[in-house]
Design an enzyme around this catalytic site. Structure first.
Site, PDB file in Angstrom:
ATOM      1  N   LYS A 118       0.838  -1.208   0.000  1.00 32.73           N
ATOM      2  CA  LYS A 118       0.000   0.000   0.000  1.00 32.73           C
ATOM      3  C   LYS A 118       0.869   1.252   0.000  1.00 32.73           C
ATOM      4  O   LYS A 118       0.558   2.234  -0.672  1.00 32.73           O
ATOM      5  CB  LYS A 118      -0.962   0.001   1.195  1.00 32.73           C
ATOM      6  CG  LYS A 118      -2.065  -1.036   1.031  1.00 32.73           C
ATOM      7  CD  LYS A 118      -3.162  -0.902   2.076  1.00 32.73           C
ATOM      8  CE  LYS A 118      -4.261  -1.930   1.808  1.00 32.73           C
ATOM      9  NZ  LYS A 118      -5.347  -1.901   2.758  1.00 32.73           N
ATOM     10  N   LYS A 201      -4.675 -10.012  -6.079  1.00 30.93           N
ATOM     11  CA  LYS A 201      -5.939 -10.310  -5.391  1.00 30.93           C
ATOM     12  C   LYS A 201      -6.960  -9.227  -5.720  1.00 30.93           C
ATOM     13  O   LYS A 201      -6.584  -8.069  -5.962  1.00 30.93           O
ATOM     14  CB  LYS A 201      -5.734 -10.435  -3.884  1.00 30.93           C
ATOM     15  CG  LYS A 201      -5.540  -9.129  -3.138  1.00 30.93           C
ATOM     16  CD  LYS A 201      -5.978  -9.235  -1.677  1.00 30.93           C
ATOM     17  CE  LYS A 201      -6.091  -7.832  -1.089  1.00 30.93           C
ATOM     18  NZ  LYS A 201      -7.023  -7.674  -0.014  1.00 30.93           N
ATOM     19  N   LYS A 204     -10.456  -3.735  -2.848  1.00 29.82           N
ATOM     20  CA  LYS A 204     -11.159  -2.448  -2.903  1.00 29.82           C
ATOM     21  C   LYS A 204     -10.208  -1.326  -3.236  1.00 29.82           C
ATOM     22  O   LYS A 204     -10.521  -0.431  -4.002  1.00 29.82           O
ATOM     23  CB  LYS A 204     -11.724  -2.110  -1.514  1.00 29.82           C
ATOM     24  CG  LYS A 204     -12.926  -2.856  -1.131  1.00 29.82           C
ATOM     25  CD  LYS A 204     -13.383  -2.408   0.247  1.00 29.82           C
ATOM     26  CE  LYS A 204     -12.749  -3.272   1.315  1.00 29.82           C
ATOM     27  NZ  LYS A 204     -13.361  -3.209   2.630  1.00 29.82           N
TER      28      LYS A 204
HETATM   29  P1  ATP Z   1      -8.101  -3.243   0.730  1.00 32.94           P
HETATM   30  O1  ATP Z   1      -7.749  -3.735  -0.625  1.00 32.94           O
HETATM   31  O2  ATP Z   1      -8.507  -1.809   0.764  1.00 32.94           O
HETATM   32  O3  ATP Z   1      -7.108  -3.632   1.777  1.00 32.94           O
HETATM   33  P2  ATP Z   1      -9.763  -5.454   0.964  1.00 32.94           P
HETATM   34  O4  ATP Z   1     -10.535  -5.574  -0.281  1.00 32.94           O
HETATM   35  O5  ATP Z   1      -8.579  -6.351   1.138  1.00 32.94           O
HETATM   36  O6  ATP Z   1      -9.397  -3.951   1.142  1.00 32.94           O
HETATM   37  P3  ATP Z   1     -10.433  -5.676   3.778  1.00 32.94           P
HETATM   38  O7  ATP Z   1     -11.489  -4.891   4.450  1.00 32.94           O
HETATM   39  O8  ATP Z   1      -8.998  -5.365   4.072  1.00 32.94           O
HETATM   40  O9  ATP Z   1     -10.713  -5.640   2.202  1.00 32.94           O
HETATM   41  O10 ATP Z   1     -10.632  -7.209   4.034  1.00 32.94           O
HETATM   42  C1  ATP Z   1     -11.789  -7.770   4.602  1.00 32.94           C
HETATM   43  C2  ATP Z   1     -11.689  -9.281   4.561  1.00 32.94           C
HETATM   44  O11 ATP Z   1     -11.792  -9.753   3.215  1.00 32.94           O
HETATM   45  C3  ATP Z   1     -10.355  -9.834   5.086  1.00 32.94           C
HETATM   46  O12 ATP Z   1     -10.631 -11.007   5.831  1.00 32.94           O
HETATM   47  C4  ATP Z   1      -9.593 -10.199   3.850  1.00 32.94           C
HETATM   48  O13 ATP Z   1      -8.665 -11.240   4.060  1.00 32.94           O
HETATM   49  C5  ATP Z   1     -10.722 -10.647   2.930  1.00 32.94           C
HETATM   50  N1  ATP Z   1     -10.350 -10.466   1.518  1.00 32.94           N
HETATM   51  C6  ATP Z   1     -10.083  -9.285   0.926  1.00 32.94           C
HETATM   52  N2  ATP Z   1      -9.793  -9.472  -0.367  1.00 32.94           N
HETATM   53  C7  ATP Z   1      -9.871 -10.814  -0.581  1.00 32.94           C
HETATM   54  C8  ATP Z   1      -9.684 -11.639  -1.733  1.00 32.94           C
HETATM   55  N3  ATP Z   1      -9.376 -11.106  -2.900  1.00 32.94           N
HETATM   56  N4  ATP Z   1      -9.857 -12.975  -1.620  1.00 32.94           N
HETATM   57  C9  ATP Z   1     -10.204 -13.530  -0.419  1.00 32.94           C
HETATM   58  N5  ATP Z   1     -10.393 -12.797   0.703  1.00 32.94           N
HETATM   59  C10 ATP Z   1     -10.233 -11.465   0.634  1.00 32.94           C
END
Ligand code: ATP
Length: 336
Positions: A118, A201, A204
């Site tokens: 990040k 992955k 968001k």
């Molecule tokens: P950011 O990219 O802004 O960090 P994020 O999409 O990873 O956000 P978070 O709120 O950090 O979302 O994660 C919430 C939950 O979703 C966590 O348990 C994380 O491991 C899971 N998660 C996020 N992205 C994935 C993915 N691509 N595949 C599986 N699990 C995910």
């Protein structure tokens, strides 16, 4: 109840950094949460303190905090069985994070890959100290509730390891306070990939056309799935190394239809990528459309939602305050 064994404790949370959760959040985390609440004492949190680590708009944050809580409920989190609350409603999270920060090595925190990724995207000046200490706050979230299990996606494994290290270090320096948690990572859906860049992955904060948001317009969801990057081959084969795009679509289809990727591969023998994408879109919409309807209905009564979250915060604080009091005592703070 006397004579009954306490159920194992679960803690997890998501950041309200978007109006809608995406497929990775749902399959990697939220779906496991719903399943776990049957036989676990579950604490599910909207981690708004984490959501301000990368720059935000206050009105967006307020709206998204309620929107994410409503998505937990719409997906099946039951506030009668689970404790559903907002992180900033329990000040113990920030209080414990401070103490844990004081036993975290600077080098140790610098090794967190999510921070490095990040920070690389935001530049040295854009990356905040809050983003740097994000995993320490996450450790506090988990340790406060004496959680046994933390259902998360693969991207969070390193943070859970840090949580165990910090909890263990505190226990050996100051005396046993914390239970050390295990990550609960659903192998099949641990890492849902971006549909446009299936080496990364779905996320968001990266956003873009490879992200599928559950609450998006159904036509756009369909379009994004149909535009997913695959490869120049024709066969629907599960090969995550060689065919990451196709394998990711197979994973998503298997997860939404309650089957295995092997079964998907058999079903699609002799059929092309177009058929696979159509089936994925149908399967995603079969869950996403009713979920969006339930979420909209919940948001129509924000006062009721706020009442529910206030009740959750009260239950959460009853546990968090006990852990924090033990921590304050062990580190030598004079009682107030
Ligand atoms: P950011 O990219 O802004 O960090 P994020 O999409 O990873 O956000 P978070 O709120 O950090 O979302 O994660 C919430 C939950 O979703 C966590 O348990 C994380 O491991 C899971 N998660 C996020 N992205 C994935 C993915 N691509 N595949 C599986 N699990 C995910």
């Amino acid at each position: 109840m006397p004579g009954t064994t306490p159920r194992p404790r679960v803690f997890s949370g998501m950041q309200p950094t978007a109006d809608s959760l995406h497929l990775g959040n749902y399959l990697g985390a939220l779906r496991q949460w719903v399943a776990l609440q049957d036989d676990h004492d579950a604490f599910y949190c909207v981690v708004d303190l984490h959501a301000i680590t990368a720059g935000h708009d206050p009105d967006d944050l307020r709206r998204r905090t309620r929107a994410v809580a409503a998505q937990y409920l719409a997906a099946g989190v039951d506030p009668e069985r689970s404790t559903l609350f907002v992180q900033s409603h329990a000040p113990e999270h920030a209080q414990l994070a401070w103490v844990l920060g004081c036993i975290t090595g600077f080098g140790e925190a610098s090794r967190m890959t999510q921070f490095k990724d990040k920070a690389a995207r935001q530049g040295t000046e854009g990356a905040t100290v809050g983003l740097f200490t994000y995993p320490v706050l996450q450790a506090a979230d988990i340790l406060l509730y004496q959680a046994d299990l933390v259902p998360v996606g693969e991207d969070q494994r390193q943070h859970i390891e840090l949580t165990r290290d910090l909890g263990g270090r505190f226990n050996s320096r100051f005396g046993e306070v914390f239970r050390l948690p295990q990550p609960h990572i659903a192998r099949a859906t641990a890492k849902i990939l971006d549909l446009q860049d299936p080496t990364a992955k779905m996320s968001k904060s990266i956003g873009g056309a490879g992200l599928v948001e559950l609450l998006d317009d159904p036509k756009r969801i369909e379009k994004r799935i149909k535009s997913a990057v695959t490869d120049t081959g024709r066969d629907v084969l599960y090969d995550p190394e060689g065919k990451p795009g196709v394998s990711n679509l197979m994973t998503i289809l298997a997860a939404f239809t309650g089957t295995t990727v092997e079964r998907v591969q058999d079903d699609f023998a002799g059929r092309g990528y177009g058929d696979l994408k159509k089936a994925v879109a149908e399967a995603v919409l079969a869950t996403a459309v009713p979920l969006a309807e339930r979420q909209r209905a919940l948001l129509e009564d924000p006062a009721e939602l706020d009442r529910l979250l206030a009740r959750g915060a009260e239950k959460a604080r009853a546990v968090a305050a006990g852990t924090l009091a033990a921590v304050y005592d062990r580190v030598g703070f004079v009682p107030a």
